[in-house]
Design an enzyme around this catalytic site. Structure first.
Site, PDB file in Angstrom:
ATOM      1  N   CYS A 126     -39.391 -36.938  37.688  1.00  0.00           N
ATOM      2  CA  CYS A 126     -38.875 -37.906  36.900  1.00  0.00           C
ATOM      3  C   CYS A 126     -39.315 -37.918  35.550  1.00  0.00           C
ATOM      4  CB  CYS A 126     -38.772 -39.296  37.497  1.00  0.00           C
ATOM      5  SG  CYS A 126     -37.484 -40.340  36.438  1.00  0.00           S
ATOM      6  N   HIS A 128     -36.556 -39.092  42.469  1.00  0.00           N
ATOM      7  CA  HIS A 128     -37.925 -39.758  42.924  1.00  0.00           C
ATOM      8  C   HIS A 128     -37.860 -39.186  44.437  1.00  0.00           C
ATOM      9  CE1 HIS A 128     -39.659 -41.878  39.876  1.00  0.00           C
ATOM     10  NE2 HIS A 128     -38.331 -42.116  39.258  1.00  0.00           N
ATOM     11  N   GLU A 179     -40.675 -38.964  46.262  1.00  0.00           N
ATOM     12  CA  GLU A 179     -41.626 -39.690  46.708  1.00  0.00           C
ATOM     13  C   GLU A 179     -41.341 -40.773  47.712  1.00  0.00           C
ATOM     14  OE1 GLU A 179     -41.335 -41.950  43.076  1.00  0.00           O
ATOM     15  OE2 GLU A 179     -41.040 -39.945  43.647  1.00  0.00           O
TER      16      GLU A 179
END
Length: 235
Positions: A109, A211, A213
């Site tokens: 990001c 994202h 994660e």
């Protein structure tokens, strides 16, 4: 493999007001799941930081606040969000250093935006304000809901992880505009916004706009960083 991660910061309240530099837990979990050991890279004076980065196997540039448009020669739009001069200075230095030294690097990001600006590119400061309203790039739904699709447009480490078209989450209002010399777009959203880039001639310099994660099924992206780091000589 030892992966250095640049931190986010926040101010404390109360009698001893100060700034805390730390790392959001999803990044820790994603890297640990792929066998990495993690060290946080706070701002440091002088040439201590490059000396430290040189000892790492790889680097992660995570998400966070907006990049100051002064770094790509623009005045701030009214829609620009919070910026952090300290974090900009830290991450722009790290992104340039790892690009020049061939150190495996993943940007997430804000991280991909830092990569682009560090190497001479520019950003859209605010997508809706600059004409991009067809796709919801800052989704209202929380994880694990996915926001929109991507189309892979060239060879990259993503080819081994996803099909030619796949869906991602999306929590950004800035995005890559003019790509820096050497950066190549490898995935884009349906409205043409670049969602992933690699650096030509670099062993592993990958930036993604979403994202992963927050999506355990996409933690293979972090595995690709760790795998590239395993081939990187230290020192």
């Amino acid at each position: 493999m030892l992966i250095g991660v640049t931190p986010q910061s926040r101010s404390t309240e109360g009698l001893f007001r100060t700034r805390i530099w730390g790392l959001l837990e999803p990044y820790i979990r994603a890297l640990e799941s792929q066998g990495a050991s993690i060290v946080i890279l706070p701002p440091q004076a002088g040439d201590r930081l490059p000396a430290l980065v040189q000892q790492l196997d790889g680097v992660l540039l995570p998400g966070g606040v907006d990049v100051d448009p002064a770094h790509f020669g623009e005045e701030p739009l009214p829609e620009l969000g919070e910026v952090s001069p300290e974090r900009d200075a830290l991450e722009l230095l790290v992104a340039r250093y790892t690009a020049q030294r061939g150190i495996p690097t993943l940007g997430v990001c804000r991280g991909v935006q830092v990569m682009n600006v560090a190497l001479g590119g520019s950003l859209y400061q605010d997508l809706p304000a600059q004409g991009f309203r067809a796709i919801q790039h800052y989704q209202k739904a929380e994880p694990p809901v996915l926001a929109h699709s991507l189309e892979q447009t060239g060879p990259s480490p993503l080819n081994r992880l996803f099909g030619s078209r796949f869906r991602v989450n999306s929590y950004h209002h800035q995005a890559l505009k003019d790509l820096a010399p050497g950066l190549r777009a490898v995935a884009s959203a349906p409205d043409g916004i670049v969602e992933a880039v690699v650096l030509e001639g670099h062993p592993f310099y990958l930036g993604v706009q979403w994202h992963p994660e927050l999506l355990p099924e996409q933690w293979g992206i972090f595995g690709a960083l760790v795998a590239a780091a395993a081939k990187q000589p230290v020192g």
